[in-house]
Design an enzyme around this catalytic site. Structure first.
Site, mmCIF file in Angstrom:
data_model
loop_
_atom_site.group_PDB
_atom_site.id
_atom_site.type_symbol
_atom_site.label_atom_id
_atom_site.label_comp_id
_atom_site.label_asym_id
_atom_site.label_seq_id
_atom_site.Cartn_x
_atom_site.Cartn_y
_atom_site.Cartn_z
ATOM 1 N N CYS A 16 0.833 -1.210 0.000
ATOM 2 C CA CYS A 16 0.000 0.000 0.000
ATOM 3 C C CYS A 16 0.869 1.262 0.000
ATOM 4 O O CYS A 16 0.537 2.256 -0.660
ATOM 5 C CB CYS A 16 -0.920 0.018 1.219
ATOM 6 S SG CYS A 16 -2.077 -1.359 1.259
ATOM 7 N N ASP A 108 -20.152 12.231 -15.974
ATOM 8 C CA ASP A 108 -21.596 11.995 -15.908
ATOM 9 C C ASP A 108 -21.995 11.286 -14.614
ATOM 10 O O ASP A 108 -23.135 10.879 -14.441
ATOM 11 C CB ASP A 108 -22.068 11.201 -17.120
ATOM 12 C CG ASP A 108 -21.365 9.850 -17.250
ATOM 13 O OD1 ASP A 108 -20.487 9.519 -16.420
ATOM 14 O OD2 ASP A 108 -21.677 9.117 -18.208
#
Length: 193
Positions: A16, A108
């Protein structure tokens, strides 16, 4: 604008750290494409704040904070709603950790891409940028991008575009790759501007 939401299993973990470090390095590239970045994990805000210093040191960044926020989802409510939990990976309390998910959301507000990686495999954020380039290109142009496509490379004409009048749609020309079937479906064109 565009958005990338990416989750990681836990703070202070090696894979990570490399991933979020790469996101620090690539933040100007995401910004250039109009993409807002946000991370998510099941750790708390103080953990994120401490770990972010390690990430910044790892990539030798001159800033003192990450260029994107990390959502703290200790209750895992958001991770469960979004399907970002990995039932095989658990924390010390036996609760499922978030997986290495990537969601790309278009202007969108619709999901354009989702990818899930196992905890043992780091994501390739250069590939994610390539995908964003493709999504942004194909959103407005009548092309698709072939395997391995890179910015500026040849694109493929959509199958829905009829051969009649194709030169008006693609003034730079179209090349058809012959195949044994004789079908003219492998149609390439220079990347539209």
């Amino acid at each position: 604008s565009w958005c990338i939401l990416f989750s990681h299993p836990a703070d202070y973990t090696p894979v990570c750290t490399t991933e979020l470090g790469k996101c620090v390095e690539l933040e100007p590239e995401f910004k250039k494409r109009g993409v807002k970045m946000i991370a998510l994990s099941c750790d708390d805000v103080p953990s994120h704040e401490g770990w972010s210093k390690d990430i910044i040191e790892y990539v030798k960044c001159s800033s003192d904070k990450l260029p994107y926020p990390i959502i703290s989802d200790k209750s895992r409510d958001l991770a469960v709603k979004l399907g970002m939990v990995d039932p095989a990976e658990k924390d010390n309390a036996g609760l499922p950790l978030t997986c290495r998910a990537v969601f790309i959301i278009g202007p969108d507000k619709k999901l354009k891409l989702s990818m899930l990686y196992p905890a043992t495999t780091g994501r390739n954020f250069a590939e994610i940028l390539r995908v964003i380039d493709s999504l942004q290109l194909t959103m407005n142009k009548k092309v698709a991008t072939p395997e391995g496509w890179q910015q500026g490379g040849k694109c493929m004409v959509l199958p829905s575009i009829p051969q009649e009048g194709i030169e008006k749609v693609f003034p730079k020309g179209v090349t058809v790759q012959p195949v044994p079937s004789g079908k003219a479906y492998l149609r390439f064109t220079p990347q539209p501007e």
